[in-house]
Design a protein around this motif. Structure first.
Motif, PDB file in Angstrom:
ATOM      1  N   ASN A  51      49.327  63.850  66.557  1.00  0.00           N
ATOM      2  CA  ASN A  51      49.092  64.529  65.279  1.00  0.00           C
ATOM      3  C   ASN A  51      48.239  63.676  64.342  1.00  0.00           C
ATOM      4  OD1 ASN A  51      50.617  66.667  66.161  1.00  0.00           O
ATOM      5  ND2 ASN A  51      52.420  66.182  64.935  1.00  0.00           N
ATOM      6  N   TYR A  62      47.322  71.352  55.898  1.00  0.00           N
ATOM      7  CA  TYR A  62      48.351  72.380  56.044  1.00  0.00           C
ATOM      8  C   TYR A  62      48.334  73.033  57.424  1.00  0.00           C
ATOM      9  CZ  TYR A  62      49.158  72.168  50.992  1.00  0.00           C
ATOM     10  OH  TYR A  62      49.472  71.756  49.720  1.00  0.00           O
ATOM     11  N   ASP A  63      47.430  72.640  58.283  1.00  0.00           N
ATOM     12  CA  ASP A  63      47.374  73.196  59.638  1.00  0.00           C
ATOM     13  C   ASP A  63      48.359  72.434  60.506  1.00  0.00           C
ATOM     14  OD1 ASP A  63      46.830  74.223  62.093  1.00  0.00           O
ATOM     15  OD2 ASP A  63      44.711  73.644  62.150  1.00  0.00           O
ATOM     16  N   GLN A  64      49.536  72.993  60.666  1.00  0.00           N
ATOM     17  CA  GLN A  64      50.591  72.337  61.419  1.00  0.00           C
ATOM     18  C   GLN A  64      50.661  72.821  62.861  1.00  0.00           C
ATOM     19  OE1 GLN A  64      51.230  69.724  59.855  1.00  0.00           O
ATOM     20  NE2 GLN A  64      53.320  69.865  59.084  1.00  0.00           N
ATOM     21  N   VAL A  65      49.606  73.450  63.334  1.00  0.00           N
ATOM     22  CA  VAL A  65      49.563  73.915  64.717  1.00  0.00           C
ATOM     23  C   VAL A  65      49.039  72.793  65.597  1.00  0.00           C
ATOM     24  CG1 VAL A  65      48.508  75.548  66.330  1.00  0.00           C
ATOM     25  CG2 VAL A  65      49.262  76.322  64.068  1.00  0.00           C
ATOM     26  N   GLN A  66      49.742  72.520  66.680  1.00  0.00           N
ATOM     27  CA  GLN A  66      49.210  71.644  67.719  1.00  0.00           C
ATOM     28  C   GLN A  66      48.425  72.547  68.670  1.00  0.00           C
ATOM     29  OE1 GLN A  66      47.619  69.393  69.833  1.00  0.00           O
ATOM     30  NE2 GLN A  66      48.890  68.204  68.391  1.00  0.00           N
ATOM     31  N   HIS A  67      47.102  72.525  68.516  1.00  0.00           N
ATOM     32  CA  HIS A  67      46.255  73.515  69.183  1.00  0.00           C
ATOM     33  C   HIS A  67      46.158  73.310  70.684  1.00  0.00           C
ATOM     34  CE1 HIS A  67      44.911  75.329  65.406  1.00  0.00           C
ATOM     35  NE2 HIS A  67      44.914  74.105  64.910  1.00  0.00           N
ATOM     36  N   GLU A  76      53.098  75.808  66.729  1.00  0.00           N
ATOM     37  CA  GLU A  76      53.345  75.137  65.456  1.00  0.00           C
ATOM     38  C   GLU A  76      54.339  73.991  65.640  1.00  0.00           C
ATOM     39  OE1 GLU A  76      53.497  76.869  61.006  1.00  0.00           O
ATOM     40  OE2 GLU A  76      55.126  77.515  62.304  1.00  0.00           O
ATOM     41  N   HIS A  78      56.896  71.479  63.415  1.00  0.00           N
ATOM     42  CA  HIS A  78      57.573  71.554  62.123  1.00  0.00           C
ATOM     43  C   HIS A  78      57.654  70.203  61.423  1.00  0.00           C
ATOM     44  CE1 HIS A  78      60.733  70.197  64.841  1.00  0.00           C
ATOM     45  NE2 HIS A  78      61.456  69.843  63.805  1.00  0.00           N
ATOM     46  N   ARG A 248      52.739  80.137  52.392  1.00  0.00           N
ATOM     47  CA  ARG A 248      54.097  80.160  52.962  1.00  0.00           C
ATOM     48  C   ARG A 248      55.124  79.536  52.021  1.00  0.00           C
ATOM     49  NH1 ARG A 248      53.826  78.055  59.046  1.00  0.00           N
ATOM     50  NH2 ARG A 248      55.979  78.774  58.913  1.00  0.00           N
ATOM     51  N   ARG A 512      59.915  74.967  68.407  1.00  0.00           N
ATOM     52  CA  ARG A 512      59.073  76.052  67.909  1.00  0.00           C
ATOM     53  C   ARG A 512      58.125  76.581  68.988  1.00  0.00           C
ATOM     54  NH1 ARG A 512      57.182  75.678  61.623  1.00  0.00           N
ATOM     55  NH2 ARG A 512      59.273  75.629  60.705  1.00  0.00           N
ATOM     56  N   ASN A 513      57.923  75.812  70.015  1.00  0.00           N
ATOM     57  CA  ASN A 513      57.113  76.254  71.153  1.00  0.00           C
ATOM     58  C   ASN A 513      58.017  76.864  72.215  1.00  0.00           C
ATOM     59  OD1 ASN A 513      54.994  76.617  72.998  1.00  0.00           O
ATOM     60  ND2 ASN A 513      55.287  74.572  73.855  1.00  0.00           N
TER      61      ASN A 513
END
Length: 594
Positions: A51, A62-67, A76, A78, A248, A512-513
């Motif tokens: 990260n 604010y992009d908390q997605v692990q792409h 996402e 957390h 959010r 979350r995944n």
């Protein structure tokens, strides 16, 4: 016992000397272990550093997605950017050393936090036990299993900062007894802990309770209570705005800082301010008003967010809870962990009980010059102990709390020894160190208590060594040279694949995944045709496994024609073509098109 008011300043030379002693010990241990143990071993440390790399590469705050997780969709995470940011600054500064930046940061970051930990521990010991307790408080962390895990080289995860935040809350609550401005620090530390992660909620609750009880029991504490309430509310709102995208801010989440938790903090702060206005109420009236205010705040929060009662995993697939979450060792109750393997549970429990006994003894003796401080200290210990009994992972918060109390015991035992110098005081001094040092407790437990048969598996050490070899950077060298690809891995291999290669993976151990985690279980354990459908749907080009990981041998019931069963029988389908050589840590299979 030394008067705790006799000296209120730490000698920086002693602090730095003790830090150097502990740091050198940790560094030597890490360097000596590099031949068999990767510096970044834990999956969470690997993901945190991933990260950090993504943030430095331009990924939005604010992009908390692990792409590259849950390939090709992304997933996402957390986690809080409040920990990513200082680590990213450190790594960026260290890039002047080229490819050594991550390695140097892996030493500098946790050892820097260790220095802060020792300073906070020393100040607490000084306040509770006087100057004689300082040196034991600075040395004991070197013999704590929690410190050895959370502040050792290679540790990038958020537990170290959160441990420090919990100790700061305790220190600020005690400091506010004489200096009300410390209440503001306590509110900020509580909000920071919440912003980092919800594991800090027990310590936040203890801090709120501490200021509430202080206001009930001691007259003239209105300003202190008000300062804490205002700082808690405002700092929590700031934690929300920094940790969650504006779109959010009003969306509840139960596994991270969100409106669900922050609304509780704001309401609590407002209630504390309102209570502080009851200037003419006696002690009984203050107690009744405090209980009523707490009930109103809890009632409103649960009415607004009833899903809080389900916990952070309330929305998770029940199958994953049963077959994955409930089997995670750190999520189990203390008693379950004790039955499985006694050494660690005893090593984290006994120092806490020792500190609590010291606090209880001190309170019974009614030391008027420090009684209120010890009362608050006992409160934090009780909350930490209760949390640890519910989940062994809470030992991270409870054990560091025990250091000041254990240090006071050692200081007292030393005073008795110096006054008598006979065999009994010598044994008492040695015993006080032994029951306060988690490492020594663990060693004694291993010697005296036979390990359960279920935990004494043949070849377990060799298997652990093989897993470590799979997670070493060298194991990924060939993969790192390939163009980016989508890869199916065991769940516990995913984080390191993301850290050391440019590839994307389906799963890593993050709830979350759940789509990716569920598909990883299905790929390895359901019929091979289901596995084929998964790789087709996701566009998977490679399957990479660590043969030593339990997941590739079946941790859940598996079909007779599953990947697990067919690999064991050396009968994998022709669309999986092995590319790795025999003897390499990782097995690599290319997925042929239909």
């Amino acid at each position: 016992m030394t008067n705790p008011q006799a000296a209120q300043r730490l000698d920086p030379r002693i602090v730095l000397a003790c830090w150097a002693f502990v740091a050198v010990f940790f560094v030597v241990r890490a360097v000596n272990g590099l031949a068999t143990t990767p510096l970044v071993l834990d999956t969470d440390d690997a993901m945190r550093l991933t990260n950090v790399h993504d943030l430095l590469a331009g990924q939005g705050w604010y992009d908390q997605v692990q792409h590259r997780l849950n390939a090709p969709y992304g997933a996402e995470i957390h986690w809080s950017r409040l920990v990513d940011l200082p680590e990213a600054v450190l790594v960026a500064l260290l890039r002047i050393f080229g490819g050594l930046a991550d390695t140097i940061a892996a030493f500098v970051w946790p050892l820097g936090l260790l220095l802060v930990l020792l300073i906070v521990n020393g100040r607490l010991a000084l306040r509770l036990g006087g100057s004689g307790a300082v040196l034991p408080a600075l040395i004991l962390p070197a013999f704590s299993l929690v410190t050895m895990a959370e502040f050792a080289p290679g540790r990038f995860d958020h537990h170290g900062p959160q441990i420090i935040a919990g100790l700061v809350m305790l220190g600020a609550a005690i400091g506010a007894l004489e200096r009300p401005r410390f209440a503001i620090l306590a509110g900020i530390a509580a909000a920071l802990s919440l912003g980092i992660g919800i594991e800090g909620l027990p310590m936040i609750g203890a801090t709120i309770l501490a200021f509430g009880l202080n206001w009930v029991l001691r007259p003239g504490q209105a300003a202190t209570l008000r300062g804490f309430g205002i700082s808690l509310a405002l700092a929590s709102l700031l934690a929300l705005t920094l940790g969650v995208a504006p779109s959010r801010w009003l969306v509840p989440a139960y596994d991270e800082v969100s409106i669900a938790y922050v609304s509780g903090m704001v309401l609590c702060g407002m209630a504390l301010v309102a209570l502080s206005l009851l200037t003419r109420a006696n002690r009984v009236m203050r107690l009744i008003a405090g209980i009523a205010a707490a009930a109103i705040v809890v009632g409103i929060v649960l009415a607004l967010w009833p899903a809080l009662l389900k916990g952070p995993y309330g929305g998770l697939d029940p199958w994953l809870i049963t077959n994955w979450i409930d089997k995670i060792s750190e999520a189990q109750p203390w008693a379950v962990s004790l039955a499985a393997s006694p050494a660690y549970p005893l090593a984290v429990m006994i120092p806490v009980l020792v500190a609590l006994a010291v606090a209880g003894w001190t309170l019974v003796r009614r030391r008027t010059n420090s009684r209120d401080a010890w009362l608050l200290y006992a409160l934090f210990l009780i909350v930490g102990l209760a949390a640890m009994l519910l989940q062994i992972r809470a030992a991270r918060m409870a054990v560091p709390l025990a250091v000041p109390g254990a240090a006071v015991l050692i200081a007292r035992a030393r005073e008795v020894y110096l006054s008598k110098r006979t065999i009994v005081p010598i044994l008492g001094l040695v015993g006080s160190w032994c029951i306060s040092a988690g490492v020594l407790v663990a060693l004694a437990a291993n010697l005296l208590i036979p390990a359960p048969a279920s935990s004494a598996r043949a070849g377990e050490g060799d298997s652990l060594k093989a897993i470590h070899s799979c997670l070493a950077p060298s194991a990924f060298a060939n993969l790192a040279e390939l163009p980016p690809e989508r890869i199916m891995t065991p769940i516990d291999l995913g984080s390191h694949m993301l850290l050391f290669t440019p590839h994307a993976v389906v799963a890593a151990p993050y709830h979350r995944n759940q789509q990716g985690v569920r598909d990883a279980f299905r790929f390895f354990n359901e019929a091979i045709e289901v596995a084929r459908q998964i790789v087709d749907a996701r566009g998977i080009g490679l399957v990479v496994i660590c043969p030593a990981m339990a997941e590739v041998h079946g941790v859940v019931p598996y079909a007779p024609d599953s990947f697990v069963a067919l690999r064991e029988a050396n009968a994998l389908p022709p669309w999986l073509v092995r590319k790795s050589l025999s003897g390499e840590p990782l097995e690599i299979y290319s997925v042929l098109p239909r």
